[in-house]
Write an enzyme that holds these catalytic residues in place. Structure first.
Site, PDB file in Angstrom:
ATOM      1  N   HIS A 117       0.680  -1.476   0.095  1.00  0.00           N
ATOM      2  CA  HIS A 117      -0.357   0.056   0.299  1.00  0.00           C
ATOM      3  C   HIS A 117       1.592   1.011  -0.037  1.00  0.00           C
ATOM      4  O   HIS A 117       1.530   1.419   1.158  1.00  0.00           O
ATOM      5  CB  HIS A 117      -0.529  -0.044   0.940  1.00  0.00           C
ATOM      6  CG  HIS A 117      -1.593   1.078   1.426  1.00  0.00           C
ATOM      7  ND1 HIS A 117      -1.759   2.189   1.927  1.00  0.00           N
ATOM      8  CD2 HIS A 117      -3.110   1.302   0.744  1.00  0.00           C
ATOM      9  CE1 HIS A 117      -2.655   2.921   1.931  1.00  0.00           C
ATOM     10  NE2 HIS A 117      -3.841   2.747   1.272  1.00  0.00           N
ATOM     11  N   LYS A 227     -19.715   1.492 -16.658  1.00  0.00           N
ATOM     12  CA  LYS A 227     -18.798   2.027 -16.167  1.00  0.00           C
ATOM     13  C   LYS A 227     -17.173   2.267 -15.875  1.00  0.00           C
ATOM     14  O   LYS A 227     -16.264   1.548 -15.728  1.00  0.00           O
ATOM     15  CB  LYS A 227     -19.088   3.588 -17.030  1.00  0.00           C
ATOM     16  CG  LYS A 227     -20.177   3.691 -17.804  1.00  0.00           C
ATOM     17  CD  LYS A 227     -20.209   5.265 -18.380  1.00  0.00           C
ATOM     18  CE  LYS A 227     -21.031   5.361 -19.482  1.00  0.00           C
ATOM     19  NZ  LYS A 227     -21.920   6.822 -19.266  1.00  0.00           N
TER      20      LYS A 227
END
Length: 351
Positions: A117, A227
């Site tokens: 991360h 989308k």
């Protein structure tokens, strides 16, 4: 809520990471990246992440002394093997490589493998913009929480994109998750004890979940319906599969599995702004067009806020007044300070 100087918070986080065995230079870099996120208002990727990072380091899930290597390289590309090091360290190095290559060749694509991360996506794209270049950053998130569109198994993450474009003032910086929100924003809401909006998280039957402490019981929702779901997959393929990093069911939830290396993948595309015409001409045009949008009219009579405007204003305010620290985060930082016998940054609060 109190405020602390950014320098004080950075020094504190640096000392905490060093107490966990992170070398001074890497600890300082990671601390600066965390505080930079808070300075810009990206609190979901700021010091709220310090305690989870400590937990993973102590559990052996992160290599605090990685040897970063370049596994594959061309004049316009590189694959950086992070050796399971702290993501801020790995991604900063990858961005520096991309900037150097782009200056020489016009553009560069650099990916990472065996990373972790890395915090706020916009920080790395903005590194390119600060160097007068354009930066586009992609990453595979460090936890899944959303099914493919029409599916029921949450094997996709918040996979973000950040685009930073230099101007004659502050950069245009778009920094968004491909889901309606990020895990960090939900965590901030939980710490502050406020509900999350409908449209962020849904139960399997479609019922909205607005209690951030119950978000794990449902699914994250994509931005823009199918989308956004498609973008999540595309970003994962480009930042993960292309590099040989984790994607889909391979992703390790770094907050719940503290031991297993995450093999996080990221990618950054950097290109010169003068590829098609003079740099000064381009910057002037970019600035002019963005100003035209800002002053195109708004419901309150003020300028329209564009991506990057709020972050720039928030950073200026926080640099002047100090970084705001929410009550729950203050408790966490004090707890960490006592544990490692380090002076709490809250003892030097500015307000």
């Amino acid at each position: 809520m109190i405020r602390c100087r950014a320098e004080t918070l950075t020094s504190f986080a640096c000392h905490v990471l060093q107490a966990c065995g992170v070398p001074p230079a890497d600890a300082d870099l990671t601390a600066r990246r965390l505080v930079e996120a808070d300075l810009r208002g990206r609190t979901g990727h700021g010091l709220i992440r310090l305690t989870p990072y400590v937990a993973r380091i102590e559990a052996g899930g992160v290599n605090v002394t990685p040897v970063l290597t370049i596994r594959h390289e061309t004049p316009v590309s590189a694959l950086v093997d992070g050796d399971n090091g702290l993501g801020q360290v790995v991604m900063t190095r990858a961005t520096e490589i991309a900037i150097t290559k782009a200056r020489a060749s016009g553009l560069a694509w650099v990916g990472t493998v065996h990373s972790n991360h890395a915090g706020a996506a916009g920080l790395y794209a903005e590194m390119a913009a600060d160097a007068g270049l354009i930066g586009i950053y992609l990453a595979v998130a460090n936890a899944n929480g959303m099914p493919p569109w029409g599916g029921i198994n949450p094997i996709l993450g918040t996979n973000p994109i950040a685009i930073a474009i230099p101007t004659k003032t502050h950069p245009f910086v778009l920094d968004i998750a491909s889901t309606a929100t990020s895990h960090g924003s939900i965590k901030v809401a939980a710490q502050q004890g406020v509900p999350i909006p409908e449209g962020w998280v849904s139960a399997a039957d479609g019922t909205p979940i607005t209690d951030p402490t119950r978000a794990h019981e449902g699914f994250l929702l994509p931005m823009g319906g199918y989308k956004g779901a498609g973008l999540t997959i595309a970003f994962g393929l480009l930042a993960g599969v292309l590099n040989g990093a984790a994607f889909g069911a391979e992703v390790v939830d770094h907050l719940h599995d503290l031991h297993t290396p995450t093999n996080t993948g990221q990618a950054i595309l950097v290109l010169r702004a003068d590829l098609f015409r003079d740099q000064g001409e381009v910057l002037a045009a970019l600035t002019s067009h963005l100003d035209a949008l800002r002053y195109s009219g708004s419901s309150d009579g003020g300028p329209v806020r564009l991506p990057g405007d709020s972050a720039a204003a928030t950073r200026a305010d926080n640099e002047r007044r100090g970084v705001p620290i929410a009550d729950r985060l203050a408790v966490d930082l004090d707890t960490v300070a006592r544990r490692f016998a380090i002076d709490s940054p809250l003892h030097e609060e500015t307000t």
